[in-house]
Design an enzyme around this catalytic site. Structure first.
Site, short mmCIF file in Angstrom:
data_model
loop_
_atom_site.label_atom_id
_atom_site.label_comp_id
_atom_site.label_asym_id
_atom_site.label_seq_id
_atom_site.Cartn_x
_atom_site.Cartn_y
_atom_site.Cartn_z
N HIS A 124 0.87 -1.36 -0.06
CA HIS A 124 0.10 0.00 0.01
C HIS A 124 0.90 1.25 0.09
O HIS A 124 1.97 1.21 0.06
CB HIS A 124 -1.05 0.07 1.29
CG HIS A 124 -0.14 0.00 2.42
ND1 HIS A 124 0.49 -0.75 3.07
CD2 HIS A 124 -0.51 0.96 3.63
CE1 HIS A 124 0.89 -0.44 4.33
NE2 HIS A 124 0.21 0.63 4.48
N HIS A 136 1.39 3.95 1.84
CA HIS A 136 1.84 4.54 3.31
C HIS A 136 3.10 4.30 3.10
O HIS A 136 3.77 3.44 2.69
CB HIS A 136 1.33 4.04 4.61
CG HIS A 136 -0.23 4.17 5.07
ND1 HIS A 136 -0.85 3.43 5.70
CD2 HIS A 136 -0.85 5.45 4.56
CE1 HIS A 136 -2.12 4.09 6.04
NE2 HIS A 136 -2.05 5.21 5.35
N ASP A 155 5.77 4.13 4.82
CA ASP A 155 6.76 3.35 5.38
C ASP A 155 6.81 1.87 4.62
O ASP A 155 7.62 1.16 5.11
CB ASP A 155 6.35 3.07 7.00
CG ASP A 155 4.92 2.64 7.15
OD1 ASP A 155 3.96 3.15 6.65
OD2 ASP A 155 4.70 1.64 8.08
N HIS A 156 5.87 1.78 3.51
CA HIS A 156 5.88 0.46 2.86
C HIS A 156 6.53 0.64 1.33
O HIS A 156 6.74 -0.35 0.85
CB HIS A 156 4.58 0.04 2.71
CG HIS A 156 4.22 -0.47 4.07
ND1 HIS A 156 4.09 -1.64 4.40
CD2 HIS A 156 3.83 0.45 4.99
CE1 HIS A 156 3.86 -1.73 5.68
NE2 HIS A 156 3.58 -0.44 6.02
N HIS A 178 -7.34 -1.64 5.63
CA HIS A 178 -6.51 -0.78 6.16
C HIS A 178 -7.12 0.53 6.12
O HIS A 178 -8.17 0.59 5.28
CB HIS A 178 -5.06 -0.85 5.53
CG HIS A 178 -4.09 -0.11 6.38
ND1 HIS A 178 -3.78 -0.09 7.69
CD2 HIS A 178 -2.87 0.40 5.74
CE1 HIS A 178 -2.83 0.43 8.21
NE2 HIS A 178 -2.31 0.95 7.13
N ASP A 197 -0.18 -4.06 6.72
CA ASP A 197 -1.01 -3.33 7.62
C ASP A 197 -2.47 -3.56 7.33
O ASP A 197 -3.02 -3.71 6.50
CB ASP A 197 -0.78 -1.72 7.25
CG ASP A 197 0.59 -1.47 7.91
OD1 ASP A 197 1.63 -2.26 7.95
OD2 ASP A 197 0.97 -0.03 7.50
N HIS A 200 6.25 -4.88 12.43
CA HIS A 200 5.56 -3.41 12.23
C HIS A 200 5.19 -2.97 13.45
O HIS A 200 3.98 -2.36 13.86
CB HIS A 200 4.38 -3.70 11.36
CG HIS A 200 3.75 -2.34 10.85
ND1 HIS A 200 2.80 -1.57 11.31
CD2 HIS A 200 4.27 -1.78 9.65
CE1 HIS A 200 2.67 -0.48 10.63
NE2 HIS A 200 3.36 -0.46 9.49
#
Ligand SMILES: [Zn+2]
Ligand SMILES: [Zn+2]
Length: 338
Positions: free
Chosen positions: A92, A94, A96-97, A172, A242, A300
């Protein structure tokens, strides 16, 4: 930039650690199916921890799963040449990914890559990349094939000689999908000690595929059931980044050998986890138990936690075969007892 959309073609079969070679006992050994944790942190930067990224190696095939900031440095630390990557799966958008993806793609360009690269991820990732490459007047010297992933329905994304990859819709705050990597069944193992030395190679191949060898009159010369045994069991890995606790995932995860499931919080923050579309360690363990997984790996973790013993305690109370995702470690995925 050259960016194409469409199904990724099946890859070329690549030999690996003894893949397809007879071992000293005359049997066929199996390629490695291993997971390296490059990052297991969450969104807030934390010294000594890195945002999510994992490397799955299947024989000589290298697949990157999520690509948090700094992933290319994690690859260098692990002595993995980024040029070996052929498939990248992003869960996805976000940061941090995937904030590590544009620099990784640029590095591949700088290093003169010409081979195809296959990228799977949510719709919008293509826009981000196209804009970045346009405003920097960059042109990729290699074909980048992008396949948008349906965030609602599980779908088959890749049919590779060694394995298949399916998407796993997660729950999510924005569209998010996990990925299920399932090895294809291995061929039968030849029982060479039972076979005469002069059996022609084409016969051996047919026996390994389960066919009997007949003579001209139709009489069975060599019966597959007599000269072969079952090959090693096919293994599977499910990556659930997530997500909120969601039992709708369970049917797709049924019997998976290794399940990675996020565990951002401990149980005393269960309410908060639900509000922000994340899970607790106990919830991750509940999914693993209900799915009959072989092992569970959790990661995570929120940056508010400095130690992770409590994550293990809470999860193992529900699912004893739980382990922490440890950055820099490689785990060979096996057929653990379910
Ligand atoms: Zn995240
Ligand atoms: Zn997220």
């Amino acid at each position: 930039m050259s960016m194409r959309e469409g199904s990724a073609a099946a890859g070329t079969p690549i030999s690996s650690v003894n893949h397809g070679q007879p071992d000293p006992a005359g049997r066929t050994s199996v390629h490695s199916f291993a997971l390296t944790i490059l990052g297991a942190g969450s969104a807030t930067p934390t010294l000594g921890r890195h945002p999510t990224a994992q490397l799955l190696t299947v024989g000589n095939e290298y697949m990157l799963i999520d690509c948090g900031e700094g992933t290319q440095f994690r690859l260098i630390e692990q002595k993995i040449r980024p040029s070996r990557l052929r498939y990248i799966f992003i869960s996805h958008l976000h940061g941090d990914h995937y904030f590590g993806l544009p620099p990784l793609l640029s590095t591949l360009n700088l290093s003169g890559r010409t081979e195809d690269l296959y990228l799977f991820g949510p719709r919008g990732l293509d826009e981000v990349l196209t804009t970045m490459f346009r405003v920097s007047d960059s042109r990729l010297g290699y074909p980048l094939h992008f396949q948008p992933v349906d965030p609602i329905q599980p779908s088959m994304l890749l049919d590779h000689p060694h394995l298949t990859v399916e998407s796993i819709p997660l729950e999510h705050r924005i569209d998010c999908t996990g990925y299920l990597f399932q090895e294809k069944p291995h061929k039968l193992r030849l029982l060479r000690e039972r076979l005469p030395d002069d059996v022609p190679v084409p016969y051996l191949k047919k026996l390994k595929e389960g066919f009997d060898i007949l003579d001209e009159t139709g009489q069975v010369l060599y019966a597959a059931a007599e000269f072969t045994e079952a090959g090693p069991p096919a293994r599977s890995y499910a990556y659930c980044s997530d997500t909120r606790y969601n039992e709708l995932l369970i049917p797709q995860l049924q019997g998976v050998d290794l399940l990675y499931h996020e565990a951002t919080f401990l149980e005393d923050n269960a309410q908060r986890a639900t509000e922000v579309f994340h899970s607790t360690a106990q919830q991750a363990a509940t999914i693993a138990a209900k799915a009959g997984a072989g092992r569970l790996m959790i990661g995570h973790f929120s940056s508010r936690y400095k130690r992770f013993d409590s994550f293990l305690l809470e999860a193992r109370a529900v699912f004893p075969e739980t382990y922490l995702a440890a950055e820099g470690e490689t785990l060979e995925i096996n057929k653990w007892a379910h």
